[in-house]
Motif scaffolding. Structure first.
Motif, mmCIF file in Angstrom:
data_model
loop_
_atom_site.group_PDB
_atom_site.id
_atom_site.type_symbol
_atom_site.label_atom_id
_atom_site.label_comp_id
_atom_site.label_asym_id
_atom_site.label_seq_id
_atom_site.Cartn_x
_atom_site.Cartn_y
_atom_site.Cartn_z
ATOM 1 N N LEU A 291 0.808 -1.213 0.000
ATOM 2 C CA LEU A 291 0.000 0.000 0.000
ATOM 3 C C LEU A 291 0.844 1.267 0.000
ATOM 4 C CD1 LEU A 291 -2.839 -0.991 2.506
ATOM 5 C CD2 LEU A 291 -2.867 -1.116 0.009
ATOM 6 N N THR A 292 2.086 1.171 0.460
ATOM 7 C CA THR A 292 2.960 2.348 0.513
ATOM 8 C C THR A 292 4.147 2.253 -0.435
ATOM 9 O OG1 THR A 292 4.176 1.377 2.377
ATOM 10 C CG2 THR A 292 2.353 2.867 2.910
ATOM 11 N N THR A 293 4.192 1.196 -1.245
ATOM 12 C CA THR A 293 5.367 1.011 -2.105
ATOM 13 C C THR A 293 5.027 0.805 -3.584
ATOM 14 O OG1 THR A 293 5.376 -1.370 -1.621
ATOM 15 C CG2 THR A 293 6.759 0.050 -0.235
ATOM 16 N N LYS A 294 3.744 0.645 -3.918
ATOM 17 C CA LYS A 294 3.371 0.355 -5.298
ATOM 18 C C LYS A 294 2.225 1.239 -5.762
ATOM 19 C CE LYS A 294 4.601 -4.600 -5.321
ATOM 20 N NZ LYS A 294 4.095 -5.971 -5.602
ATOM 21 N N THR A 295 2.184 1.453 -7.082
ATOM 22 C CA THR A 295 0.997 2.081 -7.651
ATOM 23 C C THR A 295 -0.163 1.097 -7.539
ATOM 24 O OG1 THR A 295 1.304 1.235 -9.903
ATOM 25 C CG2 THR A 295 2.439 3.304 -9.333
ATOM 26 N N ALA A 296 -1.377 1.615 -7.606
ATOM 27 C CA ALA A 296 -2.550 0.747 -7.502
ATOM 28 C C ALA A 296 -2.581 -0.267 -8.645
ATOM 29 C CB ALA A 296 -3.822 1.596 -7.502
ATOM 30 N N VAL A 297 -2.240 0.171 -9.848
ATOM 31 C CA VAL A 297 -2.240 -0.732 -10.995
ATOM 32 C C VAL A 297 -1.192 -1.828 -10.815
ATOM 33 C CG1 VAL A 297 -1.861 -0.922 -13.485
ATOM 34 C CG2 VAL A 297 -3.129 1.032 -12.562
ATOM 35 N N ARG A 298 -0.029 -1.484 -10.288
ATOM 36 C CA ARG A 298 1.026 -2.472 -10.064
ATOM 37 C C ARG A 298 0.593 -3.526 -9.057
ATOM 38 N NH1 ARG A 298 5.368 -4.591 -12.413
ATOM 39 N NH2 ARG A 298 6.269 -2.546 -12.881
ATOM 40 N N MET A 299 -0.144 -3.129 -8.023
ATOM 41 C CA MET A 299 -0.585 -4.093 -7.022
ATOM 42 C C MET A 299 -1.418 -5.197 -7.660
ATOM 43 S SD MET A 299 -1.451 -1.963 -3.512
ATOM 44 C CE MET A 299 -2.611 -0.813 -4.254
ATOM 45 N N VAL A 300 -2.304 -4.821 -8.573
ATOM 46 C CA VAL A 300 -3.159 -5.803 -9.235
ATOM 47 C C VAL A 300 -2.368 -6.583 -10.285
ATOM 48 C CG1 VAL A 300 -5.255 -6.123 -10.605
ATOM 49 C CG2 VAL A 300 -5.185 -4.385 -8.812
ATOM 50 N N TYR A 301 -1.525 -5.894 -11.020
ATOM 51 C CA TYR A 301 -0.744 -6.506 -12.093
ATOM 52 C C TYR A 301 0.172 -7.618 -11.573
ATOM 53 C CZ TYR A 301 2.366 -6.748 -16.183
ATOM 54 O OH TYR A 301 3.104 -7.170 -17.260
ATOM 55 N N ASP A 302 0.711 -7.448 -10.355
ATOM 56 C CA ASP A 302 1.668 -8.401 -9.792
ATOM 57 C C ASP A 302 1.013 -9.640 -9.180
ATOM 58 O OD1 ASP A 302 3.778 -6.850 -10.553
ATOM 59 O OD2 ASP A 302 4.175 -6.010 -8.573
ATOM 60 N N MET A 303 -0.295 -9.667 -9.111
ATOM 61 C CA MET A 303 -0.972 -10.797 -8.473
ATOM 62 C C MET A 303 -0.878 -12.058 -9.325
ATOM 63 S SD MET A 303 -4.448 -9.142 -6.908
ATOM 64 C CE MET A 303 -4.379 -7.923 -5.604
ATOM 65 N N ASP A 304 -0.647 -13.183 -8.675
ATOM 66 C CA ASP A 304 -0.616 -14.468 -9.370
ATOM 67 C C ASP A 304 -2.027 -14.879 -9.787
ATOM 68 O OD1 ASP A 304 2.121 -14.705 -8.986
ATOM 69 O OD2 ASP A 304 1.892 -15.755 -7.071
ATOM 70 N N GLY A 305 -2.133 -15.392 -10.996
ATOM 71 C CA GLY A 305 -3.414 -15.898 -11.462
ATOM 72 C C GLY A 305 -4.419 -14.848 -11.874
ATOM 73 N N VAL A 306 -4.003 -13.598 -11.925
ATOM 74 C CA VAL A 306 -4.912 -12.513 -12.319
ATOM 75 C C VAL A 306 -4.562 -12.063 -13.733
ATOM 76 C CG1 VAL A 306 -5.649 -10.151 -11.875
ATOM 77 C CG2 VAL A 306 -5.308 -11.729 -9.962
ATOM 78 N N GLU A 307 -5.546 -12.082 -14.620
ATOM 79 C CA GLU A 307 -5.332 -11.658 -16.000
ATOM 80 C C GLU A 307 -6.111 -10.371 -16.254
ATOM 81 O OE1 GLU A 307 -5.939 -13.228 -20.624
ATOM 82 O OE2 GLU A 307 -6.544 -14.488 -18.925
ATOM 83 N N LEU A 308 -5.405 -9.370 -16.745
ATOM 84 C CA LEU A 308 -6.025 -8.081 -17.033
ATOM 85 C C LEU A 308 -6.180 -7.919 -18.538
ATOM 86 C CD1 LEU A 308 -3.960 -5.826 -14.596
ATOM 87 C CD2 LEU A 308 -6.078 -7.064 -14.149
ATOM 88 N N SER A 309 -7.283 -7.310 -18.936
ATOM 89 C CA SER A 309 -7.501 -7.128 -20.371
ATOM 90 C C SER A 309 -7.787 -5.683 -20.744
ATOM 91 C CB SER A 309 -8.676 -7.990 -20.845
ATOM 92 O OG SER A 309 -9.890 -7.532 -20.279
ATOM 93 N N ASP A 310 -8.159 -4.867 -19.776
ATOM 94 C CA ASP A 310 -8.564 -3.512 -20.126
ATOM 95 C C ASP A 310 -8.317 -2.579 -18.952
ATOM 96 O OD1 ASP A 310 -9.743 -1.499 -21.780
ATOM 97 O OD2 ASP A 310 -11.565 -1.646 -20.597
#
Length: 230
Positions: free
Chosen positions: A151-170
């Motif tokens: 919460l204090t070291t990453k952008t919000a988008v990076r937090m989601v992007y780095d998650m295992d098993g999470v695929e982003l499309s948009d």
């Protein structure tokens, strides 16, 4: 009322409508032009004087000393890859972390497909200057996967992007010109109703489920939108 009037008068200096060295209208003239009491005009001018923008002389009038400083160092990114990285020299403070919170309004035309989200509010500083308040709404599908240290070291988008098993499309975002409400003005150190830049951002999965919804409030005197048009 005097805070709103001071914002209007400040914008006339900032835009160059009132030039440095120029004598500006009297209290009586301002009160007549804006339909306010003389005390309101005096209080508004007092704020500008405290900011060092004007100087008042007995029997001579009020003159513009300088224009408000604008240091547009913070370029709001429009490409996904640049949303992943935190700016050098930026520190993040968590202002709040709540569960089971609903979305405050439609964001990017999206009104939420869940009843409740994890809401994290963060304040970003560059040096000693606060420049951004972010309200991050996390879907229940990922809310528990965020480590407190992120919460204090990453952008919000990076937090989601780095998650295992999470695929982003948009990732969609919309930029608005807005006004600072009381809470935002206090956090950013600006005046109530001062102009701010608001960015609504939604990050979704291939099946169109929104994993993260963000509302970002930038100080208008430090931020600009940067994009490629070719």
């Amino acid at each position: 009322m005097y805070l709103q009037l001071s914002a209007v008068l400040r914008s006339r200096i900032s835009s160059g409508e009132w030039q440095v060295g120029q004598r500006i209208p009297t209290v009586q003239d301002l009160s007549k032009a804006y339909g306010v009491a003389g005390m309101t005009s005096r209080q508004a001018l007092g704020i500008l004087e405290e900011e060092g923008l004007i100087e008042r002389f007995r029997a001579k009038g009020t003159f513009v000393l300088r224009r408000p400083e604008r240091n547009l160092w913070c370029a709001v990114k429009t490409d996904f890859s640049r949303l992943l990285n935190l700016r050098p020299g930026v520190e993040i403070e968590v202002l709040g972390d709540r569960r089971d919170v609903g979305l405050p309004y439609d964001l990017c035309g999206y009104n939420g497909d869940e009843a409740a989200y994890r809401h994290v509010q963060r304040l970003h500083r560059h040096g000693e200057t606060p420049y951004l308040v972010t309200d991050v709404y996390l879907s229940s599908a990922i809310a528990g996967q965020i480590d407190v240290s992120e919460l204090t070291t990453k952008t919000a988008v990076r937090m989601v992007y780095d998650m295992d098993g999470v695929e982003l499309s948009d990732a969609k975002q919309v930029v608005f010109v807005d006004r600072a409400d009381f809470a935002i003005s206090q956090a950013l150190g600006v005046h109530l109703d001062d102009p701010i830049m608001r960015v609504d951002r939604v990050v979704s999965t291939p099946d169109k489920k929104a994993l993260m919804i963000c509302v970002l409030h930038y100080r208008a005197d430090g931020a600009c939108v940067e994009m490629s048009v070719l």
